[in-house]
Design an enzyme around this catalytic site. Structure first.
Site, mmCIF file in Angstrom:
data_model
loop_
_atom_site.group_PDB
_atom_site.id
_atom_site.type_symbol
_atom_site.label_atom_id
_atom_site.label_comp_id
_atom_site.label_asym_id
_atom_site.label_seq_id
_atom_site.Cartn_x
_atom_site.Cartn_y
_atom_site.Cartn_z
ATOM 1 N N ASN A 33 17.730 6.194 30.204
ATOM 2 C CA ASN A 33 18.258 7.283 31.017
ATOM 3 C C ASN A 33 18.641 6.802 32.416
ATOM 4 O O ASN A 33 19.702 7.141 32.944
ATOM 5 C CB ASN A 33 17.225 8.406 31.092
ATOM 6 C CG ASN A 33 17.778 9.643 31.768
ATOM 7 O OD1 ASN A 33 18.927 9.989 31.572
ATOM 8 N ND2 ASN A 33 16.962 10.299 32.576
ATOM 9 N N ALA A 34 17.764 5.982 33.033
ATOM 10 C CA ALA A 34 18.047 5.456 34.369
ATOM 11 C C ALA A 34 19.270 4.543 34.342
ATOM 12 O O ALA A 34 20.113 4.570 35.249
ATOM 13 C CB ALA A 34 16.829 4.703 34.898
ATOM 14 N N ASP A 36 21.777 4.699 32.173
ATOM 15 C CA ASP A 36 22.960 5.530 31.957
ATOM 16 C C ASP A 36 23.388 6.246 33.230
ATOM 17 O O ASP A 36 24.587 6.384 33.508
ATOM 18 C CB ASP A 36 22.687 6.554 30.852
ATOM 19 C CG ASP A 36 22.572 5.914 29.472
ATOM 20 O OD1 ASP A 36 23.080 4.781 29.324
ATOM 21 O OD2 ASP A 36 21.969 6.535 28.578
ATOM 22 N N LYS A 108 20.972 -10.170 -0.558
ATOM 23 C CA LYS A 108 21.125 -9.311 0.622
ATOM 24 C C LYS A 108 20.476 -10.004 1.803
ATOM 25 O O LYS A 108 19.255 -10.077 1.916
ATOM 26 C CB LYS A 108 20.459 -7.961 0.355
ATOM 27 C CG LYS A 108 20.404 -7.024 1.562
ATOM 28 C CD LYS A 108 21.770 -6.535 1.950
ATOM 29 C CE LYS A 108 21.649 -5.442 3.017
ATOM 30 N NZ LYS A 108 21.002 -5.897 4.266
ATOM 31 N N CYS A 403 6.607 30.830 9.634
ATOM 32 C CA CYS A 403 7.180 29.744 10.434
ATOM 33 C C CYS A 403 6.266 29.451 11.619
ATOM 34 O O CYS A 403 5.897 30.372 12.357
ATOM 35 C CB CYS A 403 8.572 30.141 10.923
ATOM 36 S SG CYS A 403 9.299 28.940 12.067
#
Length: 578
Positions: A33-34, A36, A108, A403
């Site tokens: 976040n920092a 970005d 693979k 729920c």
């Protein structure tokens, strides 16, 4: 102006330093976040003051679109799935002679998938697989890898434009060889794939050139429209690619039935640790290109191919409790919480139990002793329980009637042979609303950076957001009140939400979170209808005629448009959809 120039220089150097720590030292010191936030601030200043721009740092790994999507392959660990795969193939091709169903089996490799583009035999571009639609441009680094030919041998059959796909692997993978690549001897790459990925993403190509990377091609495509396939079979394609001087793994075989596939699997399993690089199974593909085209692809995987993986490491642990989590579509997923256990070097504490049928089939009870593993060496999975270790504390799992988020009465939904618990409250259910908003702002949808789970949860809890278009009416004071964040970050979030208003139709369709509609399907729909108004008038028949859209997906789209028309119209009035 001087202060602006100094600010741009500071941000540029800060991001360059963080890139150095992340890609080379593998010791990031800031959150995503920092990072970005700093990157967005720099991008904003460079747009406003282009004359003050420093030579771009972001071009090193700029994202570019693949010419053809790089789909992932379906995987399995058991023979039963392989037998079902073979049965489905033969049922779909029952109009063909039995002898025409031939499989090509390859090992693979556990590495990084890359796409190489050649023009007139010269390497002009290299992309990582990325998300399958967009990959990182690592051309400068693939050009210095000795195992990748920069120029192909032309025997007269070389296409004008050719795309080759293959896997980069770290040869002789192990801690000793990787120690040389780090100043921090305890800081090894955790997996072979990470080793290859870290090596190809070096900021300095000379560092990449020193890594012992090998490349093995697994398929090729002639790109120009109207051109025929390289050959009529997959194995013939690989042989042709070899003639052009491209490395292809020698461990491959054509098999006329599933029994031969199992024999190949057993042979490779015996020698897997003597190959000099890491593998995790075999890839089984229909050899006939004509048959591949007839079967086609699903949203994420080809229907004519499957990976038969080797068994993962399994560990025993104690299951403590099972909680039910409400998802974006209203389906409740049981989550098993167990004592922390280390599997393949990773500590896992929880795993999904998927649905009611899964719990009943494994006869799982609360406080059971269970066997867990990492499916595909990634996803935590409960394999089975051990009844002989049950005690007086072991109890039957009690399935909820209401729920856990909105307390409405649950219903049971039956899909094929699976039974789910389902909340019908829709966006009135806080958990469904939160999950829906999380999807809406995600990277491949509206891409609103910084609007994470915690902030979304608090906005919903405070009643400030009741649907997706409600985000566009938020003010800075709303974020400060609900999420207890500062004024500067609040203004940034409001700005990012505002900047997300211009969006391609494909991303808008994906952002709606319609069941069974992934990014590839959304892209196909957008390519066919061009505008949102055309899509809103579509019927099931026209939708189902689009590639990658089946009847079920078409029904889900029509149902969503009918039941959420107000939300779609409200978003359309706010957004600039192109």
């Amino acid at each position: 102006m001087y202060l602006l120039k100094r600010q741009i220089r500071r941000l540029y150097e800060q991001l360059l330093y963080w890139d150095f720590l992340y890609y080379i030292k593998r010791t990031p010191e800031v959150s995503d976040n920092a990072y970005d936030c700093a990157r967005d601030e720099l991008a904003y200043l460079e747009r406003c003051y282009p004359g003050l721009c420093i030579c771009s740092r972001s071009g090193l790994f700029k994202k570019k679109k693949h010419i053809l999507p790089m789909l992932s392959l379906r995987t399995t660990y058991n023979k039963e799935d392989m037998l079902l795969f073979d049965k489905r193939i033969r049922n779909r091709l029952k109009d063909k002679p039995e002898a025409d169903v031939v499989y090509c089996c390859e090992i693979k490799l556990d590495g990084l998938a890359v796409s190489l583009l050649y023009k007139d035999g010269c390497l002009v571009r290299g992309l990582t697989r990325g998300d399958g639609i967009y990959g990182e441009d690592v051309t400068s680094n693939v050009l210095v890898i000795e195992a990748i030919p920069n120029k192909l041998l032309n025997d007269g059959s070389l296409p004008h434009i050719l795309e080759l796909r293959g896997v980069l692997v770290m040869s002789n993978y192990g801690p000793n060889i990787l120690t040389r690549f780090s100043n921090y001897k305890s800081n090894y790459y955790s997996t072979p794939r990470n080793a290859a990925s870290g090596s190809i993403r070096q900021l300095d190509p000379t560092i990449t050139s020193k890594r012992s990377l090998s490349f093995y091609c697994y398929e090729g495509h002639s790109i120009l429209p109207g051109t025929s396939p390289l050959s009529i079979s997959h194995i013939a394609n690989l042989n042709k690619i070899i003639s052009w001087g491209v490395p292809v793994c020698e461990h491959r075989r054509t098999c006329v039935d599933i029994k031969e596939v199992f024999r190949f699997y057993d042979e490779i399993k015996r020698i897997r640790f003597m190959l000099g690089f890491s593998i995790d199974g075999i890839a089984v593909k229909l050899d006939s290109i004509e048959h591949q085209k007839k079967l086609g692809v699903s949203t994420k995987t080809p229907k004519w191919s499957i990976v038969y993986r080797f068994s993962s490491e399994e560990k025993m642990t104690k299951l403590n409790k099972i909680v039910f989590r409400v998802g974006r579509t209203g389906i409740l997923t049981p989550i098993a919480s167990f004592n922390p256990v280390s599997v393949s070097g990773v500590t896992i504490r929880a795993a999904s139990l998927h649905n009611i049928s899964f719990i009943r089939r494994l006869d799982i009870m609360a406080n059971d002793t269970v066997i867990v593993r990492r499916s595909g060496d990634i996803i935590p999975q409960v394999v089975r329980c051990i009844p002989k270790y049950r005690t007086a504390n072991t109890k039957q799992v009690v399935f909820p009637l209401y729920c856990p988020s909105c307390f409405s009465l649950l219903t049971k939904a039956l899909t094929k042979d699976k039974v789910y618990l389902y909340c019908t409250s829709g966006l009135s259910c806080p958990s469904q609303l939160k999950a829906s908003l999380k999807h809406f702002v995600s990277k491949y949808a509206m891409n609103i950076l910084g609007l994470g789970d915690v902030i979304i949860s608090k906005l919903v809890d405070y009643g400030l957001v009741l649907n997706s278009y409600g985000l566009y009416y938020l003010k800075a004071k709303d974020f400060m009140k609900a999420a207890s964040i500062g004024l500067n970050l609040s203004h940034k979030l409001v700005l990012r939400i505002s900047n997300s208003k211009r969006i391609p139709l494909s991303r808008f369709i994906y952002s709606l979170g319609i069941l069974k509609i992934g990014r590839l399907t959304a892209l196909s729909i957008a390519s066919s209808y061009k505008t949102l108004n055309s899509l809103l008038l579509a019927d099931i028949t026209s939708l189902a005629s689009i590639p990658n859209v089946n009847i079920k997906a078409a029904s889900n789209i029509c149902l969503y448009i009918r039941t959420h028309n107000n939300i779609i119209r409200s978003l359309a009035s706010i957004l600039d959809i192109f």
